[in-house]
Design a protein around this motif. Structure first.
Motif, PDB file in Angstrom:
ATOM      1  N   PHE A  53       0.809  -1.219   0.000  1.00 37.88           N
ATOM      2  CA  PHE A  53       0.000   0.000   0.000  1.00 37.88           C
ATOM      3  C   PHE A  53       0.845   1.273   0.000  1.00 37.88           C
ATOM      4  O   PHE A  53       0.287   2.356  -0.125  1.00 37.88           O
ATOM      5  N   SER A  54       2.154   1.148   0.183  1.00 38.02           N
ATOM      6  CA  SER A  54       3.066   2.284   0.260  1.00 38.02           C
ATOM      7  C   SER A  54       2.673   3.164   1.447  1.00 38.02           C
ATOM      8  O   SER A  54       1.912   2.755   2.320  1.00 38.02           O
ATOM      9  N   SER A  55       3.192   4.389   1.468  1.00 32.75           N
ATOM     10  CA  SER A  55       2.868   5.345   2.527  1.00 32.75           C
ATOM     11  C   SER A  55       3.202   6.744   2.014  1.00 32.75           C
ATOM     12  O   SER A  55       3.994   6.894   1.068  1.00 32.75           O
ATOM     13  N   PRO A  56       2.605   7.804   2.590  1.00 32.02           N
ATOM     14  CA  PRO A  56       2.896   9.158   2.124  1.00 32.02           C
ATOM     15  C   PRO A  56       4.378   9.510   2.140  1.00 32.02           C
ATOM     16  O   PRO A  56       4.871  10.183   1.225  1.00 32.02           O
ATOM     17  N   SER A  57       5.107   9.068   3.176  1.00 30.02           N
ATOM     18  CA  SER A  57       6.533   9.391   3.241  1.00 30.02           C
ATOM     19  C   SER A  57       7.302   8.709   2.109  1.00 30.02           C
ATOM     20  O   SER A  57       8.194   9.314   1.494  1.00 30.02           O
ATOM     21  N   ARG A  58       6.967   7.466   1.810  1.00 24.42           N
ATOM     22  CA  ARG A  58       7.638   6.752   0.724  1.00 24.42           C
ATOM     23  C   ARG A  58       7.237   7.335  -0.639  1.00 24.42           C
ATOM     24  O   ARG A  58       8.058   7.411  -1.563  1.00 24.42           O
ATOM     25  N   VAL A  59       5.973   7.734  -0.752  1.00 24.18           N
ATOM     26  CA  VAL A  59       5.528   8.377  -1.991  1.00 24.18           C
ATOM     27  C   VAL A  59       6.281   9.683  -2.208  1.00 24.18           C
ATOM     28  O   VAL A  59       6.719   9.990  -3.333  1.00 24.18           O
ATOM     29  N   TRP A  60       6.438  10.474  -1.146  1.00 28.42           N
ATOM     30  CA  TRP A  60       7.161  11.745  -1.256  1.00 28.42           C
ATOM     31  C   TRP A  60       8.614  11.509  -1.664  1.00 28.42           C
ATOM     32  O   TRP A  60       9.145  12.241  -2.514  1.00 28.42           O
ATOM     33  N   ALA A  61       9.251  10.511  -1.079  1.00 29.11           N
ATOM     34  CA  ALA A  61      10.633  10.200  -1.443  1.00 29.11           C
ATOM     35  C   ALA A  61      10.730   9.796  -2.910  1.00 29.11           C
ATOM     36  O   ALA A  61      11.683  10.177  -3.612  1.00 29.11           O
ATOM     37  N   THR A  62       9.734   9.057  -3.399  1.00 31.44           N
ATOM     38  CA  THR A  62       9.725   8.660  -4.810  1.00 31.44           C
ATOM     39  C   THR A  62       9.568   9.870  -5.716  1.00 31.44           C
ATOM     40  O   THR A  62      10.246   9.979  -6.752  1.00 31.44           O
ATOM     41  N   LEU A  63       8.685  10.793  -5.340  1.00 32.48           N
ATOM     42  CA  LEU A  63       8.487  12.005  -6.139  1.00 32.48           C
ATOM     43  C   LEU A  63       9.760  12.849  -6.178  1.00 32.48           C
ATOM     44  O   LEU A  63      10.105  13.421  -7.223  1.00 32.48           O
ATOM     45  N   VAL A  64      10.455  12.930  -5.055  1.00 33.73           N
ATOM     46  CA  VAL A  64      11.713  13.688  -5.010  1.00 33.73           C
ATOM     47  C   VAL A  64      12.742  13.050  -5.935  1.00 33.73           C
ATOM     48  O   VAL A  64      13.442  13.745  -6.685  1.00 33.73           O
ATOM     49  N   ASP A  65      12.848  11.728  -5.902  1.00 28.61           N
ATOM     50  CA  ASP A  65      13.800  11.035  -6.767  1.00 28.61           C
ATOM     51  C   ASP A  65      13.468  11.276  -8.247  1.00 28.61           C
ATOM     52  O   ASP A  65      14.366  11.496  -9.071  1.00 28.61           O
ATOM     53  N   LEU A  66      12.169  11.240  -8.590  1.00 31.38           N
ATOM     54  CA  LEU A  66      11.763  11.486  -9.975  1.00 31.38           C
ATOM     55  C   LEU A  66      12.094  12.916 -10.390  1.00 31.38           C
ATOM     56  O   LEU A  66      12.534  13.160 -11.520  1.00 31.38           O
ATOM     57  N   ALA A  67      11.884  13.863  -9.479  1.00 30.81           N
ATOM     58  CA  ALA A  67      12.165  15.264  -9.801  1.00 30.81           C
ATOM     59  C   ALA A  67      13.659  15.495  -9.978  1.00 30.81           C
ATOM     60  O   ALA A  67      14.087  16.200 -10.908  1.00 30.81           O
ATOM     61  N   VAL A  68      14.466  14.901  -9.119  1.00 32.91           N
ATOM     62  CA  VAL A  68      15.916  15.081  -9.208  1.00 32.91           C
ATOM     63  C   VAL A  68      16.469  14.478 -10.499  1.00 32.91           C
ATOM     64  O   VAL A  68      17.349  15.056 -11.148  1.00 32.91           O
ATOM     65  N   SER A  69      15.953  13.335 -10.892  1.00 30.77           N
ATOM     66  CA  SER A  69      16.432  12.668 -12.105  1.00 30.77           C
ATOM     67  C   SER A  69      15.902  13.311 -13.383  1.00 30.77           C
ATOM     68  O   SER A  69      16.384  13.001 -14.477  1.00 30.77           O
ATOM     69  N   GLY A  70      14.913  14.195 -13.268  1.00 23.71           N
ATOM     70  CA  GLY A  70      14.329  14.834 -14.442  1.00 23.71           C
ATOM     71  C   GLY A  70      13.197  14.041 -15.072  1.00 23.71           C
ATOM     72  O   GLY A  70      12.578  14.516 -16.031  1.00 23.71           O
TER      73      GLY A  70
END
Length: 271
Positions: A53-70
């Motif tokens: 089910f993931s979690s908001p903190s893990r989702v946020w970390a994933t979004l940050v990684d996607l943003a950093v990688s472009g």
């Protein structure tokens, strides 16, 4: 009107109205934050499996990684571009065809059963056809979006045109108005609400078409991320993409609401 010249009762009413709007906004934000807090808490305490089910903190970390990688801008931009293209084309073509059907009752009677059948046809069945015809690219995805939104727009707009007050149409004809004048001066303004509702419906339908198209064939986009994440069991990526999709769809919907307010204010449209 200046508030100084308003009656005390009117000022009290306006004050309560503002307070009610503020309360609604705060409750909306609070409900959203409460849902995220409950989700995070359930994941941390083991009530739900964070891997599934993931979690908001893990989702946020994933979004940050996607943003950093472009990759975030690439995938969001791809899906938004395809959605806007399908939305605009579906709305314009649907409105034009609805006008033609209103203009020619004979043509409307001829095409009516075909429109009903096309509206009932599962649009996902056409996906492989579009891929063969247009190739594995944005063209087939936009075609899928049109297939989902176009017929609905035609039917909704045409029904709105037909429901225009017949007494007003008869009066304009009595005064010598042409069919073109009736369309521009009566039918279109009278169906302002129908047009706005069609735009609101098309926002959701356009996103459905794009995501379905990206499920079938895509190398970038939010639908691609969802399929990729599910295939490699990266539920953090899937949930992050779903939240991005919800945010993008909500933003487009708010743009339609803003457009509605602008038209009412600056074009003198009354509903």
């Amino acid at each position: 009107m200046d508030e100084q010249v308003l009656s005390p009762q009117r000022q009290l009413y306006l004050k309560k109205r503002k307070q009610r709007k503020a309360a609604v906004l705060l409750l909306r934000i609070g409900l959203l934050l409460a849902l995220f807090a409950a989700w995070e808490g359930a994941a941390r305490t083991g009530l739900i499996d964070a891997f599934i089910f993931s979690s908001p903190s893990r989702v946020w970390a994933t979004l940050v990684d996607l943003a950093v990688s472009g990759e975030l801008l690439l995938h969001v931009g791809t899906s938004v571009g395809e959605t806007v293209a399908g939305f605009v084309l579906g709305t314009l073509l649907g409105t034009v065809i609805a006008i033609l059907l209103w203009w020619s009752p004979f043509l409307s009677k001829v095409l009516d059963p075909y429109l009903v059948v096309l509206n009932a046809l599962p649009k996902t069945a056409l996906g492989p056809v579009f891929i063969v015809w247009m190739g594995a690219g944005p063209g087939s995805i936009i075609a899928m979006t049109l297939a989902i939104s176009l017929i609905v727009t035609i039917l909704e707009m045409h029904n709105g045109f037909l429901s225009t007050d017949p007494q007003k149409i008869r009066l304009m004809r009595t005064l010598g108005a042409t069919r073109r004048q009736i369309l521009l001066k009566l039918v279109l303004p009278a169906n302002f609400t129908t047009m706005i509702n069609a735009l609101k419906v098309n926002v959701g339908l356009s996103w459905v078409g794009v995501i379905m198209g990206e499920f079938l064939v895509s190398r970038a986009g939010l639908g691609y991320l969802i399929v990729y994440g599910s295939q490699v069991f990266q539920m953090d990526l899937v949930m992050a993409t779903v939240l991005l999709l919800a945010a993008a769809a909500a933003l487009m919907y708010w743009c339609i609401l803003w457009l509605e307010k602008v038209l009412k204010k600056y074009m003198g449209v009354t509903v």
